[in-house]
Motif scaffolding. Structure first.
Motif, PDB file in Angstrom:
ATOM      1  N   ASP A  71       0.833  -1.195   0.000  1.00  0.00           N
ATOM      2  CA  ASP A  71       0.000   0.000   0.000  1.00  0.00           C
ATOM      3  C   ASP A  71       0.872   1.252   0.000  1.00  0.00           C
ATOM      4  OD1 ASP A  71      -2.193  -1.610   0.073  1.00  0.00           O
ATOM      5  OD2 ASP A  71      -2.383  -1.558   2.261  1.00  0.00           O
ATOM      6  N   VAL A  72       0.467   2.233  -0.783  1.00  0.00           N
ATOM      7  CA  VAL A  72       1.178   3.504  -0.840  1.00  0.00           C
ATOM      8  C   VAL A  72       0.749   4.347   0.367  1.00  0.00           C
ATOM      9  CG1 VAL A  72       1.628   5.580  -2.189  1.00  0.00           C
ATOM     10  CG2 VAL A  72       1.263   3.377  -3.337  1.00  0.00           C
ATOM     11  N   ARG A  73       1.735   4.784   1.143  1.00  0.00           N
ATOM     12  CA  ARG A  73       1.413   5.561   2.334  1.00  0.00           C
ATOM     13  C   ARG A  73       0.951   6.961   1.965  1.00  0.00           C
ATOM     14  NH1 ARG A  73       5.968   4.319   7.001  1.00  0.00           N
ATOM     15  NH2 ARG A  73       5.600   2.070   7.168  1.00  0.00           N
TER      16      ARG A  73
END
Length: 238
Positions: A71-73
């Protein structure tokens, strides 16, 4: 300019060095790219077959088939908003405060108003104890029960705000080398602005009139405050 090579296919200059040597930056185009035309999010496509409805609405750009494994923060959005500083109940215009920090610590001053930054605008008055118009944080003052009757018509000039106390940015009149060879001579002091001196007198005029109307109040403001051995501030009544 002929290209010099260290080895076949390996130039002597890097890409950025060749860019600077050939002065390609002079012919760099600075024009803006034309705006891309807006496209509709969906489009109508004809579909064959009698039972398929003849046409369908499909998205113009397809969604990606693959997604990142992790997941992209995303940065967390703060919901906190800056609230104005609330003035303590024990502080009101005309209250006598004791400064606990700074150049004039231990001095008694008169509170005038609260500025937009939350700092307190105070004065000595200057003629009584030498404290000019200053901004102080209410965390570093002790509010006393003594209050000077300034009157309901007393108002501080609106121009005396936070920007009024900002330092003027001036270039150094002499270089660091000249300062080094100045043989320890002190720097020339800048003259205090006459406009600010006039503002000080104008503000102190009403405060001094109220101080003179009360007996021994001028001596009280002139005296300094401090703790003696065995005295504790939380046990004192101000």
């Amino acid at each position: 300019m002929a290209r010099k090579e260290l080895a076949p296919g390996v130039g002597r200059l890097s890409r950025s060095q060749a860019y600077a040597r050939r002065q390609l930056y002079k012919g760099k185009k600075t024009g803006t790219a034309p705006a891309a035309p807006e496209t509709a999010p969906t489009k109508e496509v004809q579909v064959g077959g009698d039972k398929n409805g003849a046409s369908r609405l499909v998205p113009t750009s397809k969604a990606p088939r693959f997604y990142p494994a992790e997941d992209v923060r995303k940065p967390k959005q703060s919901r906190k908003a800056a609230k104005p500083t609330q003035l303590r109940d024990s502080i009101a215009p005309g209250s006598v405060l004791i400064l606990l920090a700074g150049r004039f610590r231990g001095k008694r001053v008169v509170f005038l108003k609260q500025l937009e930054s939350g700092l307190l605008l105070v004065t000595g008055p200057y003629k009584v104890n030498g404290v000019p118009l200053r901004r102080v944080n209410q965390a570093y003052v002790i509010a006393t029960s003594t209050k000077i009757p300034l009157g309901s018509d007393f108002k501080v000039d609106p121009k005396i705000n936070d920007a009024y106390f900002a330092k003027s940015e001036k270039k150094r009149s002499r270089s660091a080398e000249e300062e080094f060879f100045a043989d320890g001579k002190p720097k020339e002091k800048e003259a205090f602005p006459e406009s600010k001196a006039a503002d000080q007198k104008e503000v102190d005029k009403a405060v001094l009139a109220a101080v003179k109307s009360t007996e021994l109040l001028a001596k009280y403001l002139k005296s300094s405050w401090g703790l003696s051995k065995g005295e504790y501030p939380h046990q004192l009544k101000f």
